[in-house]
Design a protein around this motif. Structure first.
Motif, PDB file in Angstrom:
ATOM      1  N   ASP A   1       0.810  -1.216   0.000  1.00  9.04           N
ATOM      2  CA  ASP A   1       0.000   0.000   0.000  1.00  9.04           C
ATOM      3  C   ASP A   1       0.840   1.261   0.000  1.00  9.04           C
ATOM      4  O   ASP A   1       0.315   2.362  -0.199  1.00  9.04           O
ATOM      5  N   SER A   2       2.160   1.118   0.221  1.00 13.42           N
ATOM      6  CA  SER A   2       3.033   2.296   0.201  1.00 13.42           C
ATOM      7  C   SER A   2       3.285   2.796  -1.213  1.00 13.42           C
ATOM      8  O   SER A   2       3.657   3.953  -1.417  1.00 13.42           O
ATOM      9  N   LEU A   3       3.085   1.940  -2.204  1.00 17.38           N
ATOM     10  CA  LEU A   3       3.304   2.329  -3.598  1.00 17.38           C
ATOM     11  C   LEU A   3       2.184   3.232  -4.090  1.00 17.38           C
ATOM     12  O   LEU A   3       1.013   3.045  -3.741  1.00 17.38           O
ATOM     13  N   ILE A   4       2.562   4.198  -4.916  1.00 18.36           N
ATOM     14  CA  ILE A   4       1.582   5.107  -5.520  1.00 18.36           C
ATOM     15  C   ILE A   4       1.713   4.961  -7.033  1.00 18.36           C
ATOM     16  O   ILE A   4       2.557   5.589  -7.666  1.00 18.36           O
ATOM     17  N   ASP A   5       0.922   4.087  -7.596  1.00 13.64           N
ATOM     18  CA  ASP A   5       1.003   3.780  -9.025  1.00 13.64           C
ATOM     19  C   ASP A   5       0.131   4.763  -9.799  1.00 13.64           C
ATOM     20  O   ASP A   5      -1.096   4.688  -9.743  1.00 13.64           O
ATOM     21  N   LEU A   6       0.769   5.677 -10.498  1.00  8.01           N
ATOM     22  CA  LEU A   6       0.057   6.693 -11.269  1.00  8.01           C
ATOM     23  C   LEU A   6       0.260   6.514 -12.768  1.00  8.01           C
ATOM     24  O   LEU A   6       0.117   7.449 -13.552  1.00  8.01           O
ATOM     25  N   THR A   7       0.600   5.289 -13.172  1.00  3.29           N
ATOM     26  CA  THR A   7       0.812   4.999 -14.589  1.00  3.29           C
ATOM     27  C   THR A   7      -0.496   4.900 -15.363  1.00  3.29           C
ATOM     28  O   THR A   7      -0.513   5.032 -16.578  1.00  3.29           O
ATOM     29  N   GLY A   8      -1.600   4.626 -14.655  1.00  6.73           N
ATOM     30  CA  GLY A   8      -2.844   4.296 -15.352  1.00  6.73           C
ATOM     31  C   GLY A   8      -2.857   2.860 -15.807  1.00  6.73           C
ATOM     32  O   GLY A   8      -3.743   2.439 -16.556  1.00  6.73           O
ATOM     33  N   LEU A   9      -1.863   2.065 -15.333  1.00  2.00           N
ATOM     34  CA  LEU A   9      -1.723   0.663 -15.728  1.00  2.00           C
ATOM     35  C   LEU A   9      -1.662  -0.236 -14.500  1.00  2.00           C
ATOM     36  O   LEU A   9      -1.010  -1.276 -14.508  1.00  2.00           O
ATOM     37  N   ALA A  10      -2.352   0.149 -13.439  1.00  2.39           N
ATOM     38  CA  ALA A  10      -2.191  -0.570 -12.172  1.00  2.39           C
ATOM     39  C   ALA A  10      -2.673  -2.010 -12.247  1.00  2.39           C
ATOM     40  O   ALA A  10      -2.148  -2.890 -11.576  1.00  2.39           O
ATOM     41  N   GLY A  11      -3.675  -2.267 -13.052  1.00  4.07           N
ATOM     42  CA  GLY A  11      -4.166  -3.634 -13.194  1.00  4.07           C
ATOM     43  C   GLY A  11      -4.853  -4.142 -11.945  1.00  4.07           C
ATOM     44  O   GLY A  11      -5.148  -3.403 -11.015  1.00  4.07           O
TER      45      GLY A  11
ATOM     46  N   SER B   1      -6.447   9.874 -12.768  1.00  2.00           N
ATOM     47  CA  SER B   1      -7.623   9.004 -12.630  1.00  2.00           C
ATOM     48  C   SER B   1      -7.260   7.670 -11.984  1.00  2.00           C
ATOM     49  O   SER B   1      -8.146   6.897 -11.625  1.00  2.00           O
ATOM     50  N   ALA B   2      -5.953   7.389 -11.833  1.00  2.00           N
ATOM     51  CA  ALA B   2      -5.530   6.139 -11.191  1.00  2.00           C
ATOM     52  C   ALA B   2      -6.032   6.105  -9.755  1.00  2.00           C
ATOM     53  O   ALA B   2      -6.038   7.120  -9.056  1.00  2.00           O
ATOM     54  N   LYS B   3      -6.441   4.937  -9.299  1.00  2.00           N
ATOM     55  CA  LYS B   3      -7.014   4.838  -7.945  1.00  2.00           C
ATOM     56  C   LYS B   3      -6.016   5.252  -6.876  1.00  2.00           C
ATOM     57  O   LYS B   3      -6.406   5.747  -5.810  1.00  2.00           O
ATOM     58  N   ASP B   4      -4.714   5.081  -7.134  1.00  2.00           N
ATOM     59  CA  ASP B   4      -3.701   5.443  -6.137  1.00  2.00           C
ATOM     60  C   ASP B   4      -3.535   6.953  -5.982  1.00  2.00           C
ATOM     61  O   ASP B   4      -2.833   7.403  -5.064  1.00  2.00           O
ATOM     62  N   SER B   5      -4.171   7.747  -6.840  1.00  2.00           N
ATOM     63  CA  SER B   5      -4.087   9.199  -6.665  1.00  2.00           C
ATOM     64  C   SER B   5      -4.757   9.630  -5.367  1.00  2.00           C
ATOM     65  O   SER B   5      -4.482  10.724  -4.857  1.00  2.00           O
ATOM     66  N   ASP B   6      -5.596   8.758  -4.802  1.00  2.00           N
ATOM     67  CA  ASP B   6      -6.221   9.046  -3.505  1.00  2.00           C
ATOM     68  C   ASP B   6      -5.192   9.055  -2.379  1.00  2.00           C
ATOM     69  O   ASP B   6      -5.469   9.559  -1.285  1.00  2.00           O
ATOM     70  N   LYS B   7      -4.012   8.476  -2.630  1.00  2.00           N
ATOM     71  CA  LYS B   7      -2.984   8.376  -1.592  1.00  2.00           C
ATOM     72  C   LYS B   7      -2.115   9.626  -1.477  1.00  2.00           C
ATOM     73  O   LYS B   7      -1.267   9.704  -0.582  1.00  2.00           O
ATOM     74  N   ILE B   8      -2.289  10.580  -2.373  1.00  2.00           N
ATOM     75  CA  ILE B   8      -1.406  11.739  -2.407  1.00  2.00           C
ATOM     76  C   ILE B   8      -2.215  12.983  -2.755  1.00  2.00           C
ATOM     77  O   ILE B   8      -3.109  12.935  -3.605  1.00  2.00           O
ATOM     78  N   THR B   9      -1.915  14.094  -2.078  1.00  2.00           N
ATOM     79  CA  THR B   9      -2.607  15.340  -2.392  1.00  2.00           C
ATOM     80  C   THR B   9      -1.931  16.014  -3.581  1.00  2.00           C
ATOM     81  O   THR B   9      -0.808  15.680  -3.962  1.00  2.00           O
TER      82      THR B   9
END
Length: 383
Positions: free
Chosen positions: A28-38, A345-353
């Motif tokens: 959960d520490s990773l912030i995947d903002l590629t749009g390819l999180a799968g 739009s990646a779901k991990d964008s919720d992890k960072i302001t």
């Protein structure tokens, strides 16, 4: 060392960093903002069906329903990669001496198209200016890219123009709609490629949706069956675990998150401008192309000989190492774009302001400049 092998080595370094992050800080520490999180959002019931024959028997019926709803056409074909579908399609319909004419809004096209053209002995031509596009006597296939690797989207008018030109000469039209099947439709309200008149289209089931890395092709039953024969002959088919992951992703997909990012990205873009940077906007975020990354670094430390694609990859590695933010240059396959693209739009964008994102971007430019100035590029990329 070949360019492709060199890129594999860099990717191994990126994955090594990710592995260490997971071991020490958790996934959960990773912030995947590629749009390819799968993803594989499967249930225990789904897992119980992951057998050689039971899985295909059950999941093929389901993937046909949700796949056709998403892409159109009469039938869909799940694949282990979008690349596999592209290769199988070209191997099925293009022969030695033929030409493949490819229209795309911006270079480069997906490398699998040119590589498979070379494999079958066909000529390959790319067009990025609609006024230059033409079909020659030996053209047997027209390819259209709906949305490029850097999220440049084809206009609907150009889409229709290329299709009509091909249909006038009864030439097969294939659409590489890897992310376009969602981006074109959610943001620009364009129809599916099939509804626009294409014969075949393929999408990536991990791009802008929470599915596994795989491909899904749509078209008429006749064409899909012909390609399926090639797919099965060369082992390009998606196995049951991939197919059930695709089903779950398609069932939960909603364009709303993409639409929200389309609006919010303007605020993020302005924050970067206010810091003196010069990003480009994308439909769902922002990006720095490799030449611009080098320009920023050169402004800090002066001229240097290091190529811009290398500097962009260094930047991506440092963004991952220091801020846990995953972007494509650090982990992409050989031939992938070296653009630093942030998909909001990646779901991990919720992890960072937004402010934290801007701070990471600015600081990583400074760190990249230090690495280049101190001749530590190879250390960052390989050690």
């Amino acid at each position: 060392m070949t360019i492709e092998l060199d890129e594999i080595k860099k990717r191994e370094k990126g994955l090594k960093i990710i592995n260490e992050k997971i071991k020490n800080e958790g996934i959960d520490s990773l912030i995947d903002l590629t749009g390819l999180a799968g993803g594989f959002d499967v249930t225990p019931k789904d897992i119980s069906l992951l057998e050689t024959y039971a899985g295909p028997a059950v999941f093929d019926e389901k993937i046909q329903k949700v796949g056709i709803e998403h892409l159109g056409g009469e039938k869909v074909l799940p694949l282990n990669r979008t690349t596999s579908g592209i290769a199988a399609m070209i191997m099925t319909y293009v022969k030695e001496g033929d030409e493949i004419a490819h229209y795309l809004p911006e270079e480069p096209g997906h490398p699998s198209i040119a590589r498979t053209a070379k494999l079958v002995g066909a000529d390959y031509v790319e067009y990025t200016d609609i006024n230059d596009f033409k079909i020659n006597d030996n053209t047997s296939l027209v390819v259209i890219t709906g949305t490029t690797m850097d999220h440049e989207v084809i206009s609907e008018n150009d889409f229709k123009y290329v299709i009509n030109k091909a249909k006038e000469q009864d030439i097969l039209v294939f659409v590489d709609d890897a992310s376009g099947a969602r981006l074109r439709r959610a943001v620009y309200n364009q129809p599916t490629a099939i509804d626009l008149g294409a014969d075949l289209s393929v999408t990536s089931t991990d791009k802008l949706m929470e599915g596994p890395r795989g491909g899904l092709m749509a078209g008429s039953e006749k064409l899909i069956d012909e390609i399926k024969l090639t797919v099965n002959q060369y082992g390009f088919e998606a196995q049951a675990p991939l197919v059930v992951g695709m089903i779950k992703a398609l069932e939960k997909y909603s364009p709303e998150r993409i639409k929200e990012a389309y609006v919010e990205k303007d605020e993020l873009y302005q924050k970067l401008i206010d810091k003196g940077l010069n990003p480009l906007t994308t439909p769902t975020g922002f990006m720095f192309k490799e030449d611009e990354i080098k320009n920023v670094v050169v402004d800090k430390i002066g001229e240097m000989d290091t190529p811009s694609d290398i500097i962009a990859t260094v930047y991506s590695m440092l963004l991952l190492e220091n801020y846990n933010i995953v972007t494509i240059p650090a982990v992409g396959m050989p031939g992938a774009s070296k653009t630093i693209r942030i998909d909001w739009s990646a779901k991990d964008s919720d992890k960072i302001t937004m402010d934290e994102m801007v701070c990471a971007i600015v600081d990583t430019f400074n760190k990249t400049a230090e690495v280049c100035k101190n001749n530590k590029v190879e250390q960052v990329l390989y050690e």
